[in-house]
Write an enzyme that holds these catalytic residues in place. Structure first.
Site, mmCIF file in Angstrom:
data_model
loop_
_atom_site.group_PDB
_atom_site.id
_atom_site.type_symbol
_atom_site.label_atom_id
_atom_site.label_comp_id
_atom_site.label_asym_id
_atom_site.label_seq_id
_atom_site.Cartn_x
_atom_site.Cartn_y
_atom_site.Cartn_z
ATOM 1 N N LYS A 171 1.146 -1.159 0.049
ATOM 2 C CA LYS A 171 -0.061 -0.013 -0.263
ATOM 3 C C LYS A 171 0.696 0.999 -0.174
ATOM 4 C CE LYS A 171 -2.622 3.387 1.433
ATOM 5 N NZ LYS A 171 -1.877 4.545 1.138
ATOM 6 N N GLU A 246 8.870 1.687 11.365
ATOM 7 C CA GLU A 246 10.140 2.344 10.243
ATOM 8 C C GLU A 246 9.296 3.585 10.693
ATOM 9 O OE1 GLU A 246 12.657 1.768 10.516
ATOM 10 O OE2 GLU A 246 13.476 -0.379 9.694
ATOM 11 N N CYS A 280 13.234 10.719 7.271
ATOM 12 C CA CYS A 280 13.247 10.544 8.682
ATOM 13 C C CYS A 280 14.511 10.362 9.343
ATOM 14 C CB CYS A 280 13.083 9.308 8.623
ATOM 15 S SG CYS A 280 13.395 7.917 7.483
ATOM 16 N N GLU A 379 9.037 16.822 15.064
ATOM 17 C CA GLU A 379 8.952 16.022 13.143
ATOM 18 C C GLU A 379 8.554 17.357 12.431
ATOM 19 O OE1 GLU A 379 8.311 12.733 11.789
ATOM 20 O OE2 GLU A 379 10.073 12.374 10.730
HETATM 21 P P1 NAD Z 1 1.335 8.734 6.912
HETATM 22 O O1 NAD Z 1 2.296 7.944 8.541
HETATM 23 O O2 NAD Z 1 1.103 9.652 7.270
HETATM 24 O O3 NAD Z 1 1.726 7.976 5.703
HETATM 25 C C1 NAD Z 1 2.458 6.460 5.603
HETATM 26 C C2 NAD Z 1 1.732 5.381 5.118
HETATM 27 O O4 NAD Z 1 0.033 5.672 5.798
HETATM 28 C C3 NAD Z 1 1.399 6.059 3.408
HETATM 29 O O5 NAD Z 1 0.832 5.382 2.840
HETATM 30 C C4 NAD Z 1 -0.724 6.321 4.515
HETATM 31 O O6 NAD Z 1 -1.332 6.594 2.987
HETATM 32 C C5 NAD Z 1 -0.126 5.432 4.624
HETATM 33 N N1 NAD Z 1 -1.149 6.099 6.358
HETATM 34 C C6 NAD Z 1 -2.472 6.341 6.285
HETATM 35 N N2 NAD Z 1 -3.146 6.216 7.157
HETATM 36 C C7 NAD Z 1 -3.217 5.721 8.057
HETATM 37 C C8 NAD Z 1 -4.273 4.542 9.118
HETATM 38 N N3 NAD Z 1 -5.029 4.852 9.327
HETATM 39 N N4 NAD Z 1 -4.058 3.193 8.931
HETATM 40 C C9 NAD Z 1 -3.123 2.471 7.533
HETATM 41 N N5 NAD Z 1 -2.344 3.366 6.948
HETATM 42 C C10 NAD Z 1 -2.484 4.209 7.028
HETATM 43 O O7 NAD Z 1 3.015 8.860 7.191
HETATM 44 P P2 NAD Z 1 3.702 10.041 5.596
HETATM 45 O O8 NAD Z 1 3.412 11.280 5.926
HETATM 46 O O9 NAD Z 1 3.583 9.021 4.027
HETATM 47 O O10 NAD Z 1 5.534 10.258 5.970
HETATM 48 C C11 NAD Z 1 6.080 10.686 6.471
HETATM 49 C C12 NAD Z 1 6.556 9.814 8.146
HETATM 50 O O11 NAD Z 1 7.466 8.846 7.341
HETATM 51 C C13 NAD Z 1 7.568 11.321 8.445
HETATM 52 O O12 NAD Z 1 7.016 10.566 10.214
HETATM 53 C C14 NAD Z 1 8.403 10.181 9.138
HETATM 54 O O13 NAD Z 1 9.635 10.516 9.593
HETATM 55 C C15 NAD Z 1 8.449 8.575 8.486
HETATM 56 N N6 NAD Z 1 9.391 8.064 7.758
HETATM 57 C C16 NAD Z 1 10.376 6.824 8.502
HETATM 58 C C17 NAD Z 1 11.199 6.413 7.350
HETATM 59 C C18 NAD Z 1 12.142 5.571 8.690
HETATM 60 O O14 NAD Z 1 12.686 3.918 7.963
HETATM 61 N N7 NAD Z 1 12.016 5.718 10.260
HETATM 62 C C19 NAD Z 1 11.296 5.915 6.583
HETATM 63 C C20 NAD Z 1 10.677 7.324 5.477
HETATM 64 C C21 NAD Z 1 9.626 7.869 6.288
#
Ligand code: NAD
Length: 477
Positions: A171, A246, A280, A379
């Site tokens: 997804k 992650e 991240c 963040e």
């Molecule tokens: P997000 O949590 O908003 O979304 C991540 C994914 O989760 C997307 O595919 C989104 O559609 C899905 N999602 C959203 N709501 C959901 C729900 N209720 N149930 C299931 N899935 C759902 O994050 P983002 O804005 O896309 O990305 C930024 C975040 O990701 C930052 O906090 C960043 O630090 C983190 N990140 C972490 C790493 C790592 O390896 N630690 C790497 C990249 C990004």
């Protein structure tokens, strides 16, 4: 018109609904993607289970590896095309988009060669017994992917899962999924059987939530925000499904006054401007020993003033942020900086050629940020660096560990003893000494502690997370 990818072909959503795909550099919609729902996710899980019970389950680890090698070659041949897709979808400068495509190649190469090196042990036990352990795949793994590095995160997560013998339901983010749909097509072309890699696009609260709850998903790898990580883990807990999280970070760059400043400055700048700060592992806090604080801020100020954000194809230091709400988030933090009277050392510029409808933010260096200020704790996910002074090692450790996160940290010092002491004392999944990020490091296990998550991806370590251990005890007399 981008379709879901299920059973090696593009399919429409059961609902017939779509979402717009927007170019962050212009704010204009230029394509559509399918707005999936639980029915589409269920179709993907069924396809995956059939593949696991059929052709995929019969492949040896070496054969799976060969497929991954073929995919690595195919992605390498299509690197420019994939980079161009990612550039438009995410607003990445050319160098970054290309680096992401090449990292995807490396992940498939690395995991292509790793799966057949994963083995169990024999354990000395009672007289008349032989005991062995097997590493077995979970089965169908679910992968929820964010928008900041779609190709890289797909590579590390799906590459590792496939190498370990799983089949995947992915997804991607509703804000960036086009490159992954193309990679899945390329996988089908090199011979991955139907159902091995399935992608369902749409909103997180619809498709992502359905994935977290689906009883046919045996393991979830989630990369994204701490807020959604909590939701995923709660949903998975209902059926005791294992989860790798992650999540975010607030990476400290800790600079002691004996540091090689010339070497440190490019790393410090890059760690906050790479991908417009939407990383991240961004080095978003700068902790500087007091004697070096003023001279280092002066030099960093000069560097920040020279930074330019602009159209992705112009390949400047930064492109746009991913979307309007992300831009508003960054502006919100800067409004608080002004409201609270925190000094801004320097800002870069958004070039005149950048569309006024694009989501551009100028990189900003803020000094004397109190450790409990929101800018030092949360963040931003944008190009804003929060600087603060410290006096000695103990205070540096207290500040470094003084947020909820623990993903990545950088330590700059020539003192060998201090390097090791700091590496031990800082709470983080990765610590970099006299560098930051070590060039990405497909081989290096990655992940966090505390609110940065748990479990590891990347490197060989990831394969352990994508398998479960079975102990077999044989009484033979
Ligand atoms: P997000 O949590 O908003 O979304 C991540 C994914 O989760 C997307 O595919 C989104 O559609 C899905 N999602 C959203 N709501 C959901 C729900 N209720 N149930 C299931 N899935 C759902 O994050 P983002 O804005 O896309 O990305 C930024 C975040 O990701 C930052 O906090 C960043 O630090 C983190 N990140 C972490 C790493 C790592 O390896 N630690 C790497 C990249 C990004």
């Amino acid at each position: 018109m981008a379709l879901h990818f299920i059973n090696n072909r593009g399919v429409r959503s059961a609902s017939g609904q779509t979402l717009p795909v927007t170019d962050p550099a212009t704010g204009q919609a230029y394509d559509t993607l399918e707005r999936g729902n639980a029915a589409d996710l269920d179709a993907a899980v069924r396809a995956a289970r059939e593949c696991l019970a059929g052709p995929w389950g019969k492949l040896s680890a070496a054969e799976r590896g060969r497929l991954l090698f073929r995919l690595a070659d195919k992605v390498a041949q299509h690197a420019d095309e994939l980079a161009a897709i990612e550039q438009r979808d995410c607003g990445k400068p050319t160098k970054q988009a290309r680096a992401d495509a090449l990292a995807l190649v490396r992940y498939f190469e690395f995991y292509g060669g790793a799966g057949d090196k994963l083995h169990g042990h024999t354990i000395p036990y009672l007289d008349g017994y032989s005991v062995l352990t097997w590493r077995e795949p979970h089965g169908v793994t679910g992968h929820v992917i964010p928008w900041n590095y779609p190709m890289q995160i797909f590579g590390r997560s799906v590459g590792g899962a496939l190498a370990a013998g799983n089949v995947c339901v992915v997804k991607p983010s509703e804000d960036a999924c086009l490159s992954l749909l193309r990679v899945a097509e390329l996988a089908a072309e090199v011979g991955f059987p139907a159902g091995a890699i399935n992608i369902v696009t749409g909103y997180g609260h619809e498709v992502g939530d359905a994935l977290a709850r689906h009883p046919g998903i045996d393991h979830i790898s989630f990369t994204g925000s701490p807020r959604v990580g909590t939701l995923i883990q709660q949903a998975a807990a209902e059926r005791h499904c294992p989860v790798t999280l992650e999540l975010g970070g607030k990476g400290p760059q800790i600079v002691f006054d004996d540091a090689d400043v010339d070497a440190a400055i490019p790393f410090i700048v890059n760690a906050i401007v790479q991908n417009s700060g939407q990383t991240c592992s961004a080095g978003s806090r700068l902790l500087v020993q007091r004697g070096l604080y003023e001279p280092l801020l002066q030099r960093l100020g000069e560097a920040f003033r020279g930074l330019r954000a602009g159209p992705p194809a112009a390949d400047l230091d930064l492109g746009p942020l991913i979307r309007q709400t992300q831009l508003e988030r960054v502006r919100g933090f800067l409004d608080e900086v002004c409201r609270d009277g925190l000094p801004i050392v320097a800002q870069g510029q958004v070039v005149a050629e950048a569309s006024e409808h694009g989501y551009y933010a100028a990189p900003t260096l803020v000094r004397d940020v109190p450790p409990q200020h929101r800018l030092a704790q949360e963040e931003v996910f944008g190009p804003v660096l929060a600087a603060m002074p410290f006096d000695g090692e103990d205070e540096a450790v207290r500040l470094a560990n003084g947020t909820a996160f623990g993903l990545v940290a950088g330590v700059w010092t020539r003192d060998g003893g201090r390097q090791l002491r700091m590496a031990r004392r800082v709470k983080a999944g990765q610590v970099f000494i006299n560098n930051y990020g070590a060039g990405g490091g497909v081989e290096l296990p990655f992940g966090g502690v505390r609110s940065s998550g748990h479990g590891r991806e990347k490197g060989f370590e990831a394969l352990l997370g994508f398998t479960t251990l079975k102990t077999v005890a044989i009484r033979h007399g």
